[in-house]
Write a protein that holds these residues in place. Structure first.
Motif, mmCIF file in Angstrom:
data_model
loop_
_atom_site.group_PDB
_atom_site.id
_atom_site.type_symbol
_atom_site.label_atom_id
_atom_site.label_comp_id
_atom_site.label_asym_id
_atom_site.label_seq_id
_atom_site.Cartn_x
_atom_site.Cartn_y
_atom_site.Cartn_z
ATOM 1 N N LEU A 15 0.834 -1.193 0.000
ATOM 2 C CA LEU A 15 0.000 0.000 0.000
ATOM 3 C C LEU A 15 0.870 1.244 0.000
ATOM 4 C CD1 LEU A 15 -2.491 -1.085 2.813
ATOM 5 C CD2 LEU A 15 -2.924 -1.129 0.359
ATOM 6 N N THR A 16 0.387 2.282 -0.632
ATOM 7 C CA THR A 16 1.077 3.565 -0.575
ATOM 8 C C THR A 16 0.687 4.265 0.728
ATOM 9 O OG1 THR A 16 -0.702 4.791 -1.633
ATOM 10 C CG2 THR A 16 0.945 3.767 -3.102
ATOM 11 N N ILE A 17 1.405 5.315 1.065
ATOM 12 C CA ILE A 17 1.055 6.073 2.269
ATOM 13 C C ILE A 17 -0.318 6.723 2.109
ATOM 14 C CG2 ILE A 17 2.244 8.201 1.576
ATOM 15 C CD1 ILE A 17 2.003 6.678 5.147
ATOM 16 N N GLN A 18 -0.685 7.056 0.884
ATOM 17 C CA GLN A 18 -2.029 7.601 0.652
ATOM 18 C C GLN A 18 -3.096 6.555 0.972
ATOM 19 O OE1 GLN A 18 0.464 7.798 -1.673
ATOM 20 N NE2 GLN A 18 0.931 9.982 -1.618
ATOM 21 N N ASP A 19 -2.829 5.307 0.621
ATOM 22 C CA ASP A 19 -3.753 4.218 0.951
ATOM 23 C C ASP A 19 -3.886 4.073 2.466
ATOM 24 O OD1 ASP A 19 -3.947 3.604 -1.785
ATOM 25 O OD2 ASP A 19 -2.357 2.109 -1.662
ATOM 26 N N ILE A 20 -2.765 4.128 3.161
ATOM 27 C CA ILE A 20 -2.768 3.990 4.615
ATOM 28 C C ILE A 20 -3.552 5.129 5.254
ATOM 29 C CG2 ILE A 20 -1.310 4.006 6.696
ATOM 30 C CD1 ILE A 20 -1.135 1.411 5.082
ATOM 31 N N ARG A 21 -3.344 6.335 4.777
ATOM 32 C CA ARG A 21 -4.080 7.490 5.327
ATOM 33 C C ARG A 21 -5.572 7.360 5.082
ATOM 34 N NH1 ARG A 21 0.621 11.354 3.417
ATOM 35 N NH2 ARG A 21 1.750 11.500 5.375
ATOM 36 N N LEU A 22 -5.948 6.877 3.915
ATOM 37 C CA LEU A 22 -7.368 6.678 3.630
ATOM 38 C C LEU A 22 -7.961 5.597 4.531
ATOM 39 C CD1 LEU A 22 -9.898 7.283 2.004
ATOM 40 C CD2 LEU A 22 -9.053 5.712 0.242
ATOM 41 N N LEU A 23 -7.249 4.498 4.707
ATOM 42 C CA LEU A 23 -7.718 3.442 5.609
ATOM 43 C C LEU A 23 -7.850 3.951 7.035
ATOM 44 C CD1 LEU A 23 -5.712 0.348 4.359
ATOM 45 C CD2 LEU A 23 -8.195 0.663 4.279
ATOM 46 N N LEU A 26 -6.673 -1.470 14.991
ATOM 47 C CA LEU A 26 -6.386 -1.054 13.614
ATOM 48 C C LEU A 26 -5.999 0.417 13.552
ATOM 49 C CD1 LEU A 26 -9.231 -2.863 11.641
ATOM 50 C CD2 LEU A 26 -6.783 -3.375 11.568
ATOM 51 N N ARG A 27 -6.738 1.262 14.286
ATOM 52 C CA ARG A 27 -6.419 2.689 14.332
ATOM 53 C C ARG A 27 -4.986 2.904 14.809
ATOM 54 N NH1 ARG A 27 -8.625 5.787 19.303
ATOM 55 N NH2 ARG A 27 -7.022 4.392 20.108
ATOM 56 N N ASN A 28 -4.631 2.245 15.909
ATOM 57 C CA ASN A 28 -3.282 2.402 16.468
ATOM 58 C C ASN A 28 -2.214 1.900 15.500
ATOM 59 O OD1 ASN A 28 -4.438 3.482 18.744
ATOM 60 N ND2 ASN A 28 -4.299 1.595 19.922
ATOM 61 N N SER A 29 -2.466 0.778 14.847
ATOM 62 C CA SER A 29 -1.505 0.229 13.888
ATOM 63 C C SER A 29 -1.305 1.169 12.709
ATOM 64 C CB SER A 29 -1.976 -1.136 13.390
ATOM 65 O OG SER A 29 -2.025 -2.055 14.442
ATOM 66 N N ILE A 46 1.836 5.647 9.877
ATOM 67 C CA ILE A 46 1.899 7.047 9.446
ATOM 68 C C ILE A 46 3.014 7.784 10.183
ATOM 69 C CG2 ILE A 46 0.652 9.256 9.426
ATOM 70 C CD1 ILE A 46 -1.923 7.530 8.921
ATOM 71 N N LEU A 47 3.120 7.576 11.473
ATOM 72 C CA LEU A 47 4.189 8.219 12.238
ATOM 73 C C LEU A 47 5.567 7.763 11.760
ATOM 74 C CD1 LEU A 47 2.710 8.137 15.841
ATOM 75 C CD2 LEU A 47 3.173 10.166 14.445
ATOM 76 N N ASP A 48 5.699 6.487 11.494
ATOM 77 C CA ASP A 48 6.973 5.968 10.991
ATOM 78 C C ASP A 48 7.300 6.596 9.643
ATOM 79 O OD1 ASP A 48 9.203 3.933 11.149
ATOM 80 O OD2 ASP A 48 8.238 3.348 9.247
ATOM 81 N N TYR A 49 6.327 6.677 8.765
ATOM 82 C CA TYR A 49 6.533 7.299 7.462
ATOM 83 C C TYR A 49 6.961 8.758 7.628
ATOM 84 C CZ TYR A 49 5.697 9.350 2.925
ATOM 85 O OH TYR A 49 5.857 10.041 1.751
ATOM 86 N N ASN A 50 6.229 9.497 8.468
ATOM 87 C CA ASN A 50 6.555 10.913 8.683
ATOM 88 C C ASN A 50 7.975 11.071 9.220
ATOM 89 O OD1 ASN A 50 4.051 11.698 7.775
ATOM 90 N ND2 ASN A 50 3.187 11.926 9.817
#
Length: 65
Positions: free
Chosen positions: A13-21, A49-52, A57-61
């Motif tokens: 998944l892209t980071i955009q996918d993760i943000r949408l999820l 799921l929210r925490n994961s 997202i935090l790791d990506y940032n």
């Protein structure tokens, strides 16, 4: 199929996918009907799921920004 078995899956998944999820999970938490309409475990799983997703997202940032 044996209900006792547990499977792990991997998806790309892209980071955009993760943000949408993450957004979808947050909205589902907000709109959760509550017990007994939905199983109590469902809400706990949504928090998991929210925490994961937040960790991803935090790791990506941290790594990319």
């Amino acid at each position: 199929m044996d209900e006792e078995k547990s499977f792990d899956y991997q998806v790309n998944l892209t980071i955009q996918d993760i943000r949408l999820l993450q957004h979808c999970v947050m909205k589902r938490i907000e709109m959760w009907e509550g017990y007994p309409k939905r199983p109590a475990e469902e809400q706990e799983h949504l928090w998991y799921l929210r925490n994961s997703l937040n960790r991803i997202i935090l790791d990506y940032n941290y790594r990319e920004l």
